[in-house]
Design a protein around this motif. Structure first.
Motif, mmCIF file in Angstrom:
data_model
loop_
_atom_site.group_PDB
_atom_site.id
_atom_site.type_symbol
_atom_site.label_atom_id
_atom_site.label_comp_id
_atom_site.label_asym_id
_atom_site.label_seq_id
_atom_site.Cartn_x
_atom_site.Cartn_y
_atom_site.Cartn_z
ATOM 1 N N LEU A 94 1.043 -1.209 -0.280
ATOM 2 C CA LEU A 94 -0.183 0.284 0.207
ATOM 3 C C LEU A 94 1.043 1.268 -0.116
ATOM 4 O O LEU A 94 0.569 2.597 -0.409
ATOM 5 C CB LEU A 94 -0.349 -0.038 1.076
ATOM 6 C CG LEU A 94 -2.072 -0.934 1.028
ATOM 7 C CD1 LEU A 94 -2.836 -1.007 2.130
ATOM 8 C CD2 LEU A 94 -3.034 -0.629 0.124
ATOM 9 N N THR A 95 1.951 1.070 0.361
ATOM 10 C CA THR A 95 2.838 2.645 0.558
ATOM 11 C C THR A 95 3.541 2.262 -0.547
ATOM 12 O O THR A 95 4.112 4.080 -0.968
ATOM 13 C CB THR A 95 3.748 2.460 1.921
ATOM 14 O OG1 THR A 95 4.867 0.904 1.628
ATOM 15 C CG2 THR A 95 3.380 1.948 3.095
ATOM 16 N N LEU A 96 3.745 1.534 -2.043
ATOM 17 C CA LEU A 96 4.128 1.548 -2.281
ATOM 18 C C LEU A 96 2.978 2.205 -4.187
ATOM 19 O O LEU A 96 3.691 2.614 -4.923
ATOM 20 C CB LEU A 96 4.534 0.194 -3.183
ATOM 21 C CG LEU A 96 5.674 -0.253 -3.107
ATOM 22 C CD1 LEU A 96 5.868 -1.360 -3.357
ATOM 23 C CD2 LEU A 96 6.671 0.550 -3.032
ATOM 24 N N GLN A 97 1.846 2.176 -3.576
ATOM 25 C CA GLN A 97 1.299 2.855 -4.397
ATOM 26 C C GLN A 97 1.973 4.124 -4.862
ATOM 27 O O GLN A 97 1.847 5.170 -4.171
ATOM 28 C CB GLN A 97 -0.651 3.000 -3.971
ATOM 29 C CG GLN A 97 -0.636 1.854 -3.555
ATOM 30 C CD GLN A 97 -2.017 1.495 -3.244
ATOM 31 O OE1 GLN A 97 -3.440 1.256 -4.136
ATOM 32 N NE2 GLN A 97 -2.740 2.433 -1.945
ATOM 33 N N PRO A 98 0.959 5.345 -5.924
ATOM 34 C CA PRO A 98 1.241 6.536 -6.626
ATOM 35 C C PRO A 98 0.487 7.974 -5.602
ATOM 36 O O PRO A 98 -0.135 7.634 -5.203
ATOM 37 C CB PRO A 98 0.378 6.637 -7.213
ATOM 38 C CG PRO A 98 0.043 5.197 -8.117
ATOM 39 C CD PRO A 98 0.632 4.864 -6.901
ATOM 40 N N ASP A 99 1.568 8.516 -5.061
ATOM 41 C CA ASP A 99 1.499 9.643 -3.729
ATOM 42 C C ASP A 99 0.397 10.213 -4.321
ATOM 43 O O ASP A 99 -0.665 11.158 -4.064
ATOM 44 C CB ASP A 99 3.464 10.408 -3.176
ATOM 45 C CG ASP A 99 3.968 9.720 -2.756
ATOM 46 O OD1 ASP A 99 3.624 8.493 -2.363
ATOM 47 O OD2 ASP A 99 5.239 10.194 -2.898
ATOM 48 N N GLY A 100 0.463 11.310 -5.442
ATOM 49 C CA GLY A 100 -1.098 11.699 -6.359
ATOM 50 C C GLY A 100 -1.680 11.442 -6.218
ATOM 51 O O GLY A 100 -3.042 12.293 -6.541
ATOM 52 N N GLU A 101 -2.707 10.019 -6.027
ATOM 53 C CA GLU A 101 -3.440 9.623 -5.739
ATOM 54 C C GLU A 101 -4.197 9.598 -3.948
ATOM 55 O O GLU A 101 -3.458 8.941 -3.564
ATOM 56 C CB GLU A 101 -4.425 8.003 -6.526
ATOM 57 C CG GLU A 101 -3.480 8.019 -7.808
ATOM 58 C CD GLU A 101 -3.611 6.810 -8.499
ATOM 59 O OE1 GLU A 101 -4.516 5.951 -8.756
ATOM 60 O OE2 GLU A 101 -3.024 6.333 -9.415
ATOM 61 N N ARG A 102 -5.621 9.765 -3.716
ATOM 62 C CA ARG A 102 -5.806 9.886 -2.320
ATOM 63 C C ARG A 102 -6.044 8.059 -2.093
ATOM 64 O O ARG A 102 -7.702 7.819 -1.645
ATOM 65 C CB ARG A 102 -6.775 10.628 -2.356
ATOM 66 C CG ARG A 102 -6.263 12.205 -2.589
ATOM 67 C CD ARG A 102 -7.663 13.619 -2.335
ATOM 68 N NE ARG A 102 -8.335 13.029 -0.930
ATOM 69 C CZ ARG A 102 -9.959 12.709 -1.111
ATOM 70 N NH1 ARG A 102 -10.357 12.257 -1.845
ATOM 71 N NH2 ARG A 102 -10.270 12.414 0.651
ATOM 72 N N LEU A 103 -5.510 7.021 -2.112
ATOM 73 C CA LEU A 103 -6.017 5.750 -1.765
ATOM 74 C C LEU A 103 -4.882 5.500 -0.258
ATOM 75 O O LEU A 103 -4.360 6.500 -0.272
ATOM 76 C CB LEU A 103 -4.953 5.268 -3.093
ATOM 77 C CG LEU A 103 -4.803 5.274 -4.480
ATOM 78 C CD1 LEU A 103 -4.499 4.070 -5.199
ATOM 79 C CD2 LEU A 103 -6.535 5.336 -4.566
ATOM 80 N N PRO A 104 -5.780 5.101 0.676
ATOM 81 C CA PRO A 104 -6.225 4.902 1.697
ATOM 82 C C PRO A 104 -4.044 3.746 1.686
ATOM 83 O O PRO A 104 -4.367 2.658 1.048
ATOM 84 C CB PRO A 104 -6.626 3.437 2.252
ATOM 85 C CG PRO A 104 -7.460 3.012 0.846
ATOM 86 C CD PRO A 104 -7.565 4.367 -0.445
ATOM 87 N N ARG A 105 -4.185 3.641 2.771
ATOM 88 C CA ARG A 105 -2.448 2.969 3.200
ATOM 89 C C ARG A 105 -2.410 2.136 4.301
ATOM 90 O O ARG A 105 -1.506 1.707 4.501
ATOM 91 C CB ARG A 105 -1.381 3.991 3.422
ATOM 92 C CG ARG A 105 -1.350 5.173 2.350
ATOM 93 C CD ARG A 105 -0.666 4.613 1.696
ATOM 94 N NE ARG A 105 -0.052 5.639 0.102
ATOM 95 C CZ ARG A 105 -0.587 5.865 -0.403
ATOM 96 N NH1 ARG A 105 -2.366 5.742 -0.935
ATOM 97 N NH2 ARG A 105 -0.114 6.909 -0.772
ATOM 98 N N ARG A 106 -3.490 1.560 4.166
ATOM 99 C CA ARG A 106 -3.564 0.693 5.216
ATOM 100 C C ARG A 106 -4.891 -0.449 5.459
ATOM 101 O O ARG A 106 -5.849 0.453 4.252
ATOM 102 C CB ARG A 106 -3.562 1.243 6.481
ATOM 103 C CG ARG A 106 -5.001 2.255 7.264
ATOM 104 C CD ARG A 106 -4.613 2.609 9.306
ATOM 105 N NE ARG A 106 -6.178 2.897 9.469
ATOM 106 C CZ ARG A 106 -6.213 4.125 9.627
ATOM 107 N NH1 ARG A 106 -4.588 5.053 8.797
ATOM 108 N NH2 ARG A 106 -6.645 4.957 10.261
#
Length: 673
Positions: A517-529
């Motif tokens: 989840l931490t590797l997801q693109p920073d520009g998107e508002r995606l959950p990290r947990r």
């Protein structure tokens, strides 16, 4: 010089030992003499190795394989020159000190004139594989040893060195000499192929399944059909010494005109033909052609400003690698099995030893390959990956080896350099190498041996410097037995073998989820947990797609939960939820079956006689209490042994343990059951 290559093997005979002792007495040696502790100085040894560079280079990988087969037996593998001076040694750490006491180390001569009767010196005198056991040694000091040695001959039948296994007399095994003889023959075949890389080579044997193995006959011919040489197996099948064969035309050797054979080979490359030896024995044969090697090709690749390769293909520009998603450090997320694998791989840092990664589909084989590349001195050079299962057989060859302009219908203009040349200076990752066609396996073997590649339709051999990492989910040993994977290639790519665990066997699921989840693109508002309920559901899944499936599920769920703080059950794909429910049901059924008594897995024999298979006690059905490390380790070892069919060596490799540790567990388990 006497041609030893066609002589029948005689070893272990009392008269050989008696004659060797007589020679030792004639020389004036005394049995009570103390061994010489003055090996060659380092500069002199380096010069000697340089003089025997071809032997040394081709012997090293074979020595490593041989040592892996006899590891933990208090012994060592030795390579000598034709005078019996040790050039290189590989040994168990607990035996090296004992070996040093009798000067069994590089730079020391073990010729009969210096050491009396011993396997190395006596084998070189007789030109035959020899075992010298304990009191059969002339010097008393050497009677702590049992030694098995085989001479190594060059492609023209001249003895150029010897391969030896020496060890503690208590560890003597009658099969050791057979391993040494086979390893020496492997070195000889490598030398043969290297010597006659520009020749036309005929591979033959009376049994078709032996073509492509260590036991095939090899005969080399000039383009006009002139006989050049033959290996040991070919001499044995011909039943004639090398000198006699050199005076005979091709037709007399194989019962067919040389020009007709070339036409058949050219008309159907890779196809077999039936030939007849002078004895009347019919053999199956295949031809092999290799383009000449051009040293000048190296100069043309150094500078792009020089003339391009034929077809216009130039050496590819170095492209900067993107920031790595995987390093050995980041792959360590808390699972004991993975930590053991990463420790083993880390020990190879800075060394170009090939790595073979085994594991089910989706277990992260490419992640590990990229981590190996990133943590090596080659990190600034390209990492080139090719999935051998993703391309039709007809395209793998062009994609891997490259091709020249007009090499085949549909080829790009100006040609293509291929993955191998693209990886020059860096790392080549061949995923699913078990799916590579046999014809391409032969070409890849040549590249790894010669460190040059000839593109399709080309004539220039392009030098390459690369490290190779391979991966597969297939059982390559079983494929070798079935004749669908080449044994010589297998031993070229398995310098270190590691087996990645399936996701359901790992204990670091929470850490893996967090990392992905931490590797997801920073520009998107995606959950990290993820929520605890999601993590619990993940623990109920079979994960047949392993890490790849987990990554896809998290990616889809993240998009569904965009803007939320965490992923909830409602965000998970519906088909995935059904899979988890089915897995939970199966687990309940398994628990009911376990209550009626454990099912002991059937233990199958090992594919190779070199790996011992034991019948381990079934793993306990109850989970060990938290904090009891011995119980946890015992359960892990039992589960691994059961999964690997009782193969102790494979289990030890996978767990990163010494084989003695696994044996100690087994002894302890037998006393408690």
């Amino acid at each position: 010089m006497t041609d030893r290559s066609a002589m029948p093997p005689t070893f272990g005979r009392p008269d050989v030992i008696a004659q060797a002792h007589a020679r030792s007495l004639e020389i004036g040696l005394r049995a009570s003499e103390t061994p010489d502790f003055h090996p060659l100085r380092r500069p002199a040894l380096r010069e000697l190795v340089d003089r025997n560079q071809s032997l040394y280079t081709h012997a090293l990988p074979v020595m490593e394989t041989l040592h892996a087969q006899i590891v933990d037996t208090q012994s060592m593998v030795l390579l000598t020159d034709n005078h019996g001076v040790i050039l290189h040694s590989l040994g168990d750490s607990d035996f090296v000190e004992k070996a040093n006491r009798v000067a069994l180390c590089p730079g020391v001569s073990w010729a009969e004139a210096d050491r009396g009767t011993n396997a190395i010196g006596t084998a070189l005198v007789d030109g035959q594989p020899t075992v010298v056991h304990a009191e059969e040694h002339f010097l008393h000091a050497n009677r702590i040893l049992t030694c098995s040695c085989a001479p190594i001959v060059d492609p023209f039948g001249r003895t150029i060195g010897a391969l030896d296994v020496s060890g503690d007399t208590r560890g003597f095994h009658k099969h050791t000499l057979a391993l040494v003889r086979m390893s020496a023959q492997m070195i000889e075949n490598h030398l043969f192929s290297n010597q006659f890389v520009d020749a036309i080579r005929v591979h033959f044997h009376a049994r078709a399944e032996f073509i492509g193995t260590l036991f095939e006959g090899l005969a080399a011919f000039a383009p006009d059909g002139t006989f050049l040489s033959a290996n040991r197996s070919a001499l044995f099948q011909f039943g004639q010494p090398l000198g006699d064969l050199q005076r005979q035309p091709f037709e007399a050797l194989f019962g067919l005109c040389f020009e007709k054979l070339l036409q058949q080979f050219a008309r159907a490359p890779g196809e077999s033909v039936v030939l007849t030896l002078p004895s009347g024995v019919r053999v199956v044969a295949r031809g092999e052609f290799a383009a000449p090697r051009y040293i000048a090709a190296a100069d043309e690749l150094v500078s792009p400003s020089r003339a391009p390769l034929s077809g216009g293909a130039r050496h590819p520009a170095r492209a900067a690698e993107p920031a790595p998603l995987a390093t050995l450090e980041t792959l360590d997320t808390g699972d004991a099995q993975m930590a053991a694998i990463l420790r083993r791989v880390a020990r190879l840092r800075g060394r170009d030893i090939p790595v073979l990664v085994l594991g089910k589909t989706g277990t992260g084989k490419e992640w590990l390959a990229r981590a190996i590349h990133h943590d090596s001195p080659r990190r600034a050079a390209p990492f080139i990956a090719l999935n051998c299962a993703s391309l039709p057989d007809t395209l793998i060859e062009a994609e891997l080896f490259g091709y020249e302009d007009g090499a085949f219908t549909g080829a790009k203009k100006r040609g293509s350099v291929g993955k191998i040349v693209q990886a020059d200076g860096g790392t080549l990752f061949l995923d699913e190498i078990g799916d590579m066609p046999l014809a391409q396996q032969v070409r890849l073997m040549r590249v790894l041996q010669e460190r040059t590649v000839v593109p399709l339709g080309g004539t220039r051999a392009i030098p390459v410097d690369l490290r190779i990492v391979c991966a597969t989910h297939r059982n390559l040993r079983a494929m070798i037995e079935a004749g669908t994977f080449r044994e010589d290639l297998y031993y070229r790519i398995n310098g270190l073998v590691v087996t990645l665990p399936a996701l359901r066997e790992r204990t670091d699921l929470r850490a893996l989820v967090t990392r992905m989840l931490t590797l997801q693109p920073d520009g998107e508002r995606l959950p990290r947990r993820v929520s605890d309920a999601v993590l619990e559901r993940f623990g109920q899944c079979r994960w047949p797609g392993n890490l790849r499936q987990l990554a896809n599920v998290l990616r889809t769920a993240s998009i569904m939960a965009e803007g939320a703080e965490q992923i909830e059950l409602d965000d998970l794909p519906e088909d995935f939820l059904h899979d988890c429910v089915d897995a939970a049901t199966d687990a309940s059924v398994a628990s009911l079956m376990a209550a009626e008594g454990p099912v002991v897995p059937a233990v199958r024999p090992a594919a190779s006689g070199c790996d011992e298979v034991v019948h381990a006690a079934p793993p306990a059905q109850e989970q060990p209490a938290p904090g009891r490390m011995e119980d946890w380790q015992a359960t892990l070892i039992a589960q691994t042994l059961a999964r690997l069919g009782g193969n102790v060596s494979a289990a030890a490799r996978e767990l990163g343990l010494a084989r003695n540790t696994v044996y100690r567990y087994l002894r302890r388990g037998r006393t408690t059951h």
